[in-house]
Motif scaffolding. Sequence first.
Motif, PDB file in Angstrom:
ATOM      1  N   PHE A 109      65.510  11.266  38.302  1.00 56.96           N
ATOM      2  CA  PHE A 109      65.889  11.195  36.883  1.00 56.96           C
ATOM      3  C   PHE A 109      67.334  10.694  36.741  1.00 56.96           C
ATOM      4  O   PHE A 109      67.643   9.961  35.801  1.00 56.96           O
ATOM      5  CB  PHE A 109      65.723  12.565  36.205  1.00 56.96           C
ATOM      6  CG  PHE A 109      64.387  12.706  35.528  1.00 56.96           C
ATOM      7  CD1 PHE A 109      63.246  12.989  36.259  1.00 56.96           C
ATOM      8  CD2 PHE A 109      64.259  12.535  34.157  1.00 56.96           C
ATOM      9  CE1 PHE A 109      62.012  13.098  35.634  1.00 56.96           C
ATOM     10  CE2 PHE A 109      63.028  12.632  33.532  1.00 56.96           C
ATOM     11  CZ  PHE A 109      61.900  12.921  34.267  1.00 56.96           C
ATOM     12  N   ASP A 110      68.192  11.089  37.664  1.00 58.52           N
ATOM     13  CA  ASP A 110      69.591  10.628  37.607  1.00 58.52           C
ATOM     14  C   ASP A 110      69.668   9.106  37.617  1.00 58.52           C
ATOM     15  O   ASP A 110      70.376   8.511  36.828  1.00 58.52           O
ATOM     16  CB  ASP A 110      70.366  11.137  38.843  1.00 58.52           C
ATOM     17  CG  ASP A 110      71.179  12.373  38.520  1.00 58.52           C
ATOM     18  OD1 ASP A 110      71.242  12.756  37.340  1.00 58.52           O
ATOM     19  OD2 ASP A 110      71.727  12.965  39.462  1.00 58.52           O
ATOM     20  N   VAL A 111      68.942   8.485  38.565  1.00 59.04           N
ATOM     21  CA  VAL A 111      69.028   7.024  38.709  1.00 59.04           C
ATOM     22  C   VAL A 111      68.165   6.319  37.654  1.00 59.04           C
ATOM     23  O   VAL A 111      68.607   5.364  37.009  1.00 59.04           O
ATOM     24  CB  VAL A 111      68.593   6.581  40.125  1.00 59.04           C
ATOM     25  CG1 VAL A 111      68.561   5.064  40.241  1.00 59.04           C
ATOM     26  CG2 VAL A 111      69.533   7.167  41.170  1.00 59.04           C
ATOM     27  N   ASN A 112      66.942   6.792  37.459  1.00 60.68           N
ATOM     28  CA  ASN A 112      65.984   6.053  36.624  1.00 60.68           C
ATOM     29  C   ASN A 112      66.191   6.285  35.128  1.00 60.68           C
ATOM     30  O   ASN A 112      65.772   5.469  34.315  1.00 60.68           O
ATOM     31  CB  ASN A 112      64.552   6.457  36.981  1.00 60.68           C
ATOM     32  CG  ASN A 112      64.191   6.123  38.419  1.00 60.68           C
ATOM     33  OD1 ASN A 112      64.949   5.446  39.109  1.00 60.68           O
ATOM     34  ND2 ASN A 112      63.048   6.597  38.878  1.00 60.68           N
ATOM     35  N   PHE A 113      66.811   7.403  34.768  1.00 60.84           N
ATOM     36  CA  PHE A 113      66.925   7.724  33.346  1.00 60.84           C
ATOM     37  C   PHE A 113      68.370   8.006  32.913  1.00 60.84           C
ATOM     38  O   PHE A 113      68.919   7.307  32.067  1.00 60.84           O
ATOM     39  CB  PHE A 113      66.002   8.908  33.013  1.00 60.84           C
ATOM     40  CG  PHE A 113      66.029   9.298  31.576  1.00 60.84           C
ATOM     41  CD1 PHE A 113      65.727   8.390  30.573  1.00 60.84           C
ATOM     42  CD2 PHE A 113      66.375  10.597  31.199  1.00 60.84           C
ATOM     43  CE1 PHE A 113      65.761   8.750  29.223  1.00 60.84           C
ATOM     44  CE2 PHE A 113      66.408  10.965  29.859  1.00 60.84           C
ATOM     45  CZ  PHE A 113      66.106  10.043  28.881  1.00 60.84           C
ATOM     46  N   PHE A 114      69.011   9.019  33.521  1.00 58.31           N
ATOM     47  CA  PHE A 114      70.350   9.396  33.028  1.00 58.31           C
ATOM     48  C   PHE A 114      71.363   8.270  33.218  1.00 58.31           C
ATOM     49  O   PHE A 114      72.238   8.074  32.370  1.00 58.31           O
ATOM     50  CB  PHE A 114      70.835  10.686  33.695  1.00 58.31           C
ATOM     51  CG  PHE A 114      69.993  11.873  33.323  1.00 58.31           C
ATOM     52  CD1 PHE A 114      69.766  12.193  31.991  1.00 58.31           C
ATOM     53  CD2 PHE A 114      69.383  12.659  34.295  1.00 58.31           C
ATOM     54  CE1 PHE A 114      68.974  13.279  31.635  1.00 58.31           C
ATOM     55  CE2 PHE A 114      68.587  13.736  33.943  1.00 58.31           C
ATOM     56  CZ  PHE A 114      68.377  14.057  32.612  1.00 58.31           C
TER      57      PHE A 114
END
Length: 219
Positions: A109-114
Amino acid sequence: MEENRIALVTEAGNGLGGMFADLLLEHNYKVILAAAKKSYQSLAKQCEEVEDCKVIEVDFTSNESLCRLKHVLYSYYGKLDLLLNNAEVVNGFGQKINQLVLEDVKYQFDVNFFAVLKLVQMTKPLLEKSNNPKIINVTSGLGDINKMKDKTFCYSDYSLTAYATSKAALNMYTVLQAREFKPTKISIHSFDPVVRKYCTYNSVILGEDVRNAFMELIV
Ligand SMILES: NC(=O)c1ccc[n+]([C@@H]2O[C@H](COP(=O)([O-])OP(=O)(O)OC[C@H]3O[C@@H](n4cnc5c(N)ncnc54)[C@H](OP(=O)(O)O)[C@@H]3O)[C@@H](O)[C@H]2O)c1
């Protein structure tokens, strides 16, 4: 002569990002590639020879690293015409609920979204200086709830929980952000680089229609 437009592409060391960056270079963009580790090193070598290409080392999970990117963008470029959010992490294939490691899910989620949210916040003032600013969020059919319910969709039996849910979040974010940006010059798009007929299970070519759809967004 028409002034170069400036594009920031997150990662282009592997696969599709490199193809997108090449298309941008062919269409009068100066391209800034934000890449990490080995990709950064190999891209830095490749770009030495390319006049309109610059590579910056960035880890999208690090606020400090993103701040350095911000500094370069604001002090050396001063505007941005295109933000192409392409970087991704994908892993956890076939994992069932008991095998999920929450830290891995958070990392994806850190790389793909946040990172995308942070980059949009960070670059918005620069995009506002362009005449025709665009944001393209590279997504995947795995984050499309309707496609994933369709048994004929080639990835529908993939259970990449972290990747698929992070891309679904990205898709919803793009819809909401498009609404917010509607009265402004900035347009924001989801771009799925794999259409069904080119869906080849982990080996992707940029099909003619995908290439054309990408070109329509960038010209
Ligand atoms: N390939 C497909 O089948 C497919 C299908 C549908 C959609 N897409 C989408 O298309 C886009 C590109 O896919 P791809 O297959 O070309 O991706 P890829 O080969 O996996 O490349 C993604 C890049 O992101 C980088 N990255 C990961 N974590 C990072 C971090 N913390 N900081 C900086 N960079 C980081 C990776 O760097 P490292 O090399 O250092 O790990 C990698 O080079 C993705 O958004 C993906 O979701 C791909």
